[in-house]
Scaffold this active site. Sequence first.
Site, PDB file in Angstrom:
ATOM      1  N   HIS A 182      89.396 -15.996   2.583  1.00  0.00           N
ATOM      2  CA  HIS A 182      89.699 -17.263   1.893  1.00  0.00           C
ATOM      3  C   HIS A 182      88.657 -18.315   2.243  1.00  0.00           C
ATOM      4  CE1 HIS A 182      91.871 -20.663   0.238  1.00  0.00           C
ATOM      5  NE2 HIS A 182      91.691 -21.278   1.394  1.00  0.00           N
ATOM      6  N   SER A 183      88.312 -18.395   3.509  1.00  0.00           N
ATOM      7  CA  SER A 183      87.285 -19.317   3.983  1.00  0.00           C
ATOM      8  C   SER A 183      86.785 -18.779   5.321  1.00  0.00           C
ATOM      9  CB  SER A 183      87.855 -20.736   4.162  1.00  0.00           C
ATOM     10  OG  SER A 183      88.740 -20.775   5.270  1.00  0.00           O
ATOM     11  N   SER A 237      90.297 -31.554  -1.183  1.00  0.00           N
ATOM     12  CA  SER A 237      91.014 -30.448  -0.554  1.00  0.00           C
ATOM     13  C   SER A 237      92.448 -30.247  -1.041  1.00  0.00           C
ATOM     14  CB  SER A 237      91.018 -30.628   0.967  1.00  0.00           C
ATOM     15  OG  SER A 237      89.714 -30.472   1.482  1.00  0.00           O
ATOM     16  N   GLU A 250      76.604 -17.061   6.785  1.00  0.00           N
ATOM     17  CA  GLU A 250      75.991 -16.744   8.068  1.00  0.00           C
ATOM     18  C   GLU A 250      75.619 -18.016   8.824  1.00  0.00           C
ATOM     19  OE1 GLU A 250      75.781 -13.814   9.550  1.00  0.00           O
ATOM     20  OE2 GLU A 250      76.907 -13.055   7.812  1.00  0.00           O
TER      21      GLU A 250
END
Length: 474
Positions: A366-367, A237, A151
């Site tokens: 996923h993200s 990443s 959030e």
Amino acid sequence: MAIWFARSRNLISSLRHNLCLSSTILVKRDYSQRPVFTTSQLSSTVFLSPYVASLRHESTAAEKQLDLVQHSDDQEDALQELDFPGGNVGYTSEMKFIPESSARRIPCYRVLDEDGRIIPDSDFIPVSEKLAVRMYEQMATLQVMDHIFYEAQRQGRISFYITSLGEEAINIASAAALSPEDVVLPQYREPGVLLWRGFTLEEFANQCFGNKADYGKGRQMPIHYGSNRHNYFTISSPIATQLPQAAGVGYSLKMEKKNACAVTFIGDGGTSEGDFHAGLNFAAVLEAPVVFICRNNGWAISTHTSEQFRSDGIVVKGQAYGIRSIRVDGNDALAVYSAVRSAREMAVTEQRPVLIEAMTYRVGHHSTSDDSTKYRAADEIQHWKMSRNPVNRFKKWVEDNGWWSEEDESELRSNTRKQLLQAIQAAEKCDKQPLKELFNDVYDVKPKNLEEQELGLKELVERQPQDYPPGFHV
């Protein structure tokens, strides 16, 4: 009938020498019948490959297991052994290709059913009340943390976030099964491992906001945690790069005779990377103590597993590289704990790698850059979120044991939420790293071209201060 080659190369070499036989002689083999397991036996057994299964957690001794490639009695009579530089292999006059996959899939080891009850005759490592309660508390904390940080990103307070929703059991149960000395090389969906090891909610918040208290000095995007103190490598990443590194870390621990192993995580999509295969092969050949844990959650962002591979998932890939492997229900905290603890014991005491495929489902997107409803049905997501939730499943078992109550639940979630909101507010107010930190910690002596870039960036900030946040330090 399955074939088991039991005669050693040394014995054959000795016979050749004593009998003055040619090095190309074919040796007739004796074949004894191997046990055939029923489907029910296999489903209640910790299934390991290749050719091994640790049926009880008390022992890590390898037990003979059923070969995946089946042969007829006629083939057995024809099979003989021929010596090649790569090793002795069977010889047959029949031309037959190995099938692309077994007709029967490798079973999935589980302990708890969907209602949180222990399956009769389950083979698992007992968990004490203290450990079980802590595991549940950490799973619930991870759940709250994911919701609030997600959030916060949607409010524009942080730039990016990845949740572990649906995979809390893999995070916490695997962490609980490890030793603090074990070195963890994560992917990016394992913050629960770091949470278990003592990384505080304040430290998580500082990293996501990239402030002065962030150990990475604000250089990494959010959720790229790392902690030397907790033996947790900083997340990077690029996909699967941590796997060959894990093989190296495991080999280093072996050379130093440490009572520890390397543990690394990967998603199902990451197994399509070359580093996955390189990492497994290195670890197998070097006999490095590494536990590879693959979270097979069905999706590599929007790519389904059916578009990733044609094999029986990930577990069979371990056998191809000569690595013991097991498929486990990743939504079953007790099964994950037992499998990881047993795998860790094998890796450390026997100095060998082990592969675990944890079957699960990625409930979240996923993200924060992804909308998974574009490629999978909303009711499918809801089904896994409500009916197959690993946190609720473990909670039922803890409650049934009389170790947890609704009062405990309410107090935990309320306190965690308050603590996390306070951590976010503090992290948000904390100053950012000065601009000079972009150029430090790379070279011992800063080269001229980097000095020129640093000077140019400082001049840009001074000319256009309106483009940078208030209080931005050069």
